[in-house]
Design a protein around this motif. Structure first.
Motif, mmCIF file in Angstrom:
data_model
loop_
_atom_site.group_PDB
_atom_site.id
_atom_site.type_symbol
_atom_site.label_atom_id
_atom_site.label_comp_id
_atom_site.label_asym_id
_atom_site.label_seq_id
_atom_site.Cartn_x
_atom_site.Cartn_y
_atom_site.Cartn_z
ATOM 1 N N SER A 1 13.554 -4.295 -4.789
ATOM 2 C CA SER A 1 12.887 -4.492 -5.665
ATOM 3 C C SER A 1 11.801 -5.806 -5.216
ATOM 4 N N SER A 2 12.230 -6.647 -4.682
ATOM 5 C CA SER A 2 11.160 -7.578 -4.052
ATOM 6 C C SER A 2 10.224 -6.930 -3.279
ATOM 7 N N LEU A 3 10.525 -6.194 -2.218
ATOM 8 C CA LEU A 3 9.701 -5.484 -1.382
ATOM 9 C C LEU A 3 8.571 -4.786 -2.082
ATOM 10 N N GLY A 4 9.206 -3.950 -3.374
ATOM 11 C CA GLY A 4 8.350 -3.097 -4.193
ATOM 12 C C GLY A 4 7.340 -3.965 -4.896
ATOM 13 N N ASN A 5 7.753 -5.170 -5.360
ATOM 14 C CA ASN A 5 6.786 -6.023 -6.180
ATOM 15 C C ASN A 5 5.709 -6.644 -5.249
ATOM 16 N N LEU A 6 6.382 -7.141 -4.060
ATOM 17 C CA LEU A 6 5.243 -7.616 -3.117
ATOM 18 C C LEU A 6 4.175 -6.500 -2.707
ATOM 19 N N GLY A 7 4.770 -5.221 -2.860
ATOM 20 C CA GLY A 7 3.636 -4.075 -2.475
ATOM 21 C C GLY A 7 2.670 -4.025 -3.503
ATOM 22 N N HIS A 8 3.449 -4.198 -4.580
ATOM 23 C CA HIS A 8 2.383 -4.228 -5.991
ATOM 24 C C HIS A 8 1.205 -5.251 -5.875
ATOM 25 N N LEU A 9 1.787 -6.387 -5.669
ATOM 26 C CA LEU A 9 0.913 -7.507 -5.643
ATOM 27 C C LEU A 9 -0.187 -7.451 -4.555
ATOM 28 N N HIS A 10 0.176 -7.101 -3.361
ATOM 29 C CA HIS A 10 -0.901 -6.692 -2.270
ATOM 30 C C HIS A 10 -1.756 -5.911 -2.556
ATOM 31 N N SER A 11 -1.454 -4.732 -3.470
ATOM 32 C CA SER A 11 -2.293 -3.692 -3.723
ATOM 33 C C SER A 11 -3.167 -4.003 -4.720
ATOM 34 N N LYS A 12 -2.919 -5.170 -5.680
ATOM 35 C CA LYS A 12 -3.605 -5.759 -6.834
ATOM 36 C C LYS A 12 -4.611 -6.531 -6.034
ATOM 37 N N LEU A 13 -4.317 -7.288 -4.711
ATOM 38 C CA LEU A 13 -5.138 -8.051 -4.313
ATOM 39 C C LEU A 13 -6.138 -7.396 -3.233
ATOM 40 N N GLY A 14 -5.977 -5.854 -3.189
ATOM 41 C CA GLY A 14 -6.743 -5.375 -2.221
ATOM 42 C C GLY A 14 -6.180 -5.110 -0.995
ATOM 43 N N ASN A 15 -5.201 -5.515 -0.645
ATOM 44 C CA ASN A 15 -4.363 -5.660 0.694
ATOM 45 C C ASN A 15 -3.516 -4.297 0.787
ATOM 46 N N MET A 16 -4.354 -3.240 1.180
ATOM 47 C CA MET A 16 -3.743 -1.906 1.173
ATOM 48 C C MET A 16 -2.453 -1.910 2.159
ATOM 49 N N ASP A 17 -3.118 -2.303 3.370
ATOM 50 C CA ASP A 17 -2.222 -2.076 4.540
ATOM 51 C C ASP A 17 -0.907 -3.030 4.425
ATOM 52 N N ASP A 18 -1.118 -4.121 3.648
ATOM 53 C CA ASP A 18 0.253 -5.064 3.692
ATOM 54 C C ASP A 18 1.052 -4.331 2.378
ATOM 55 N N ALA A 19 0.526 -3.670 1.486
ATOM 56 C CA ALA A 19 1.016 -3.051 0.386
ATOM 57 C C ALA A 19 2.086 -1.822 0.962
ATOM 58 N N ARG A 20 1.217 -1.151 1.765
ATOM 59 C CA ARG A 20 1.668 0.038 2.491
ATOM 60 C C ARG A 20 3.063 -0.314 3.302
ATOM 61 N N GLU A 21 2.725 -1.631 3.889
ATOM 62 C CA GLU A 21 4.007 -2.146 4.673
ATOM 63 C C GLU A 21 5.199 -2.392 4.098
ATOM 64 N N TYR A 22 5.017 -2.990 2.739
ATOM 65 C CA TYR A 22 5.968 -3.246 1.976
ATOM 66 C C TYR A 22 6.761 -1.854 1.177
ATOM 67 N N PHE A 23 5.805 -1.288 0.848
ATOM 68 C CA PHE A 23 6.354 0.168 0.223
ATOM 69 C C PHE A 23 7.096 0.865 1.163
ATOM 70 N N ASP A 24 6.758 0.844 2.479
ATOM 71 C CA ASP A 24 7.355 1.554 3.607
ATOM 72 C C ASP A 24 8.871 0.812 3.758
ATOM 73 N N GLN A 25 8.889 -0.312 3.901
ATOM 74 C CA GLN A 25 10.244 -1.056 3.896
ATOM 75 C C GLN A 25 11.256 -0.975 2.711
ATOM 76 N N CYS A 26 10.540 -0.583 1.599
ATOM 77 C CA CYS A 26 11.310 -0.604 0.356
ATOM 78 C C CYS A 26 11.650 1.122 0.442
ATOM 79 N N LEU A 27 11.042 1.960 0.980
ATOM 80 C CA LEU A 27 11.401 3.295 1.012
ATOM 81 C C LEU A 27 12.542 3.483 2.032
ATOM 82 N N ALA A 28 12.435 2.680 3.335
ATOM 83 C CA ALA A 28 13.602 2.863 4.205
ATOM 84 C C ALA A 28 14.971 2.434 3.495
#
Length: 187
Positions: A32-59
């Motif tokens: 959940s924390s990883l997903g939330n961090l991904g969403h925040l980075h996405s909102k900030l336009g940091n798509m590479d960081d968002a993807r990294e957090y979402f990948d960790q969440c998926l794993a």
């Protein structure tokens, strides 16, 4: 500046939450924390960081064989790819999300997958397919009485129709979204 500060504070909060979740071995909390961090980075336009957090969440969800979690993470990954105009990757992630959500009857994620597919097909010029998926997403959200989701689908349809010269339909969908948003005091 203020909003940016709020996002920075939220990132700090979720990083602290992630650390605590890891210390107490709360796998769902970590995801959940990883997903939330991904969403925040996405909102900030940091798509590479968002993807990294979402990948960790998926794993994490994959290691727990959590189909619903995998579906949500894949939809988030698809959204990142849509933002980056990486439509082949977005379509692959969205299609995988559908495979994980349909068997467990996770209709909310399925509706999100269809909305993502609509955006992908619109972006690559397959308007019939885009319309089909936007309407499928709306239908699921209506069946679930998901008011926020219905508004999102109506806005997606209105934007799609406006982009394709269907002004009357776009206005009708936008008005319907507006009325519903007012009824539920959507913010």
């Amino acid at each position: 500046v203020y909003k940016r500060q709020m996002f920075d504070e939220a990132v700090d909060f979720y990083l602290m939450s992630l650390e605590i979740d890891q210390e107490i071995d709360d796998i769902q909390g970590v995801a959940s924390s990883l997903g939330n961090l991904g969403h925040l980075h996405s909102k900030l336009g940091n798509m590479d960081d968002a993807r990294e957090y979402f990948d960790q969440c998926l794993a994490l969800h994959q290691s727990n064989k959590d189909s619903m979690g995998m579906s949500v993470a894949l939809n988030n990954i698809s959204s990142v790819h849509i933002s980056k105009k990486e439509y082949d990757e977005a379509l692959r992630a969205s299609t995988k999300a559908i495979r994980y959500s349909a068997p467990v009857n996770f209709m909310g994620s399925l509706a999100n997958s269809y909305a993502n597919k609509g955006k992908i097909f619109e972006a690559i010029g397959f308007n019939d397919s885009a319309s089909y998926y936007f309407n499928k997403s709306l239908t699921i959200r209506e069946l679930r009485k998901d008011q926020d989701g219905i508004i999102a689908s109506l806005v997606d349809l209105a934007q799609f129709e406006d982009n394709n010269g269907l002004s009357d339909q776009a206005i009708a969908h936008a008005k319907r979204a507006y009325v519903l948003a007012e009824q539920i005091q959507f913010s």
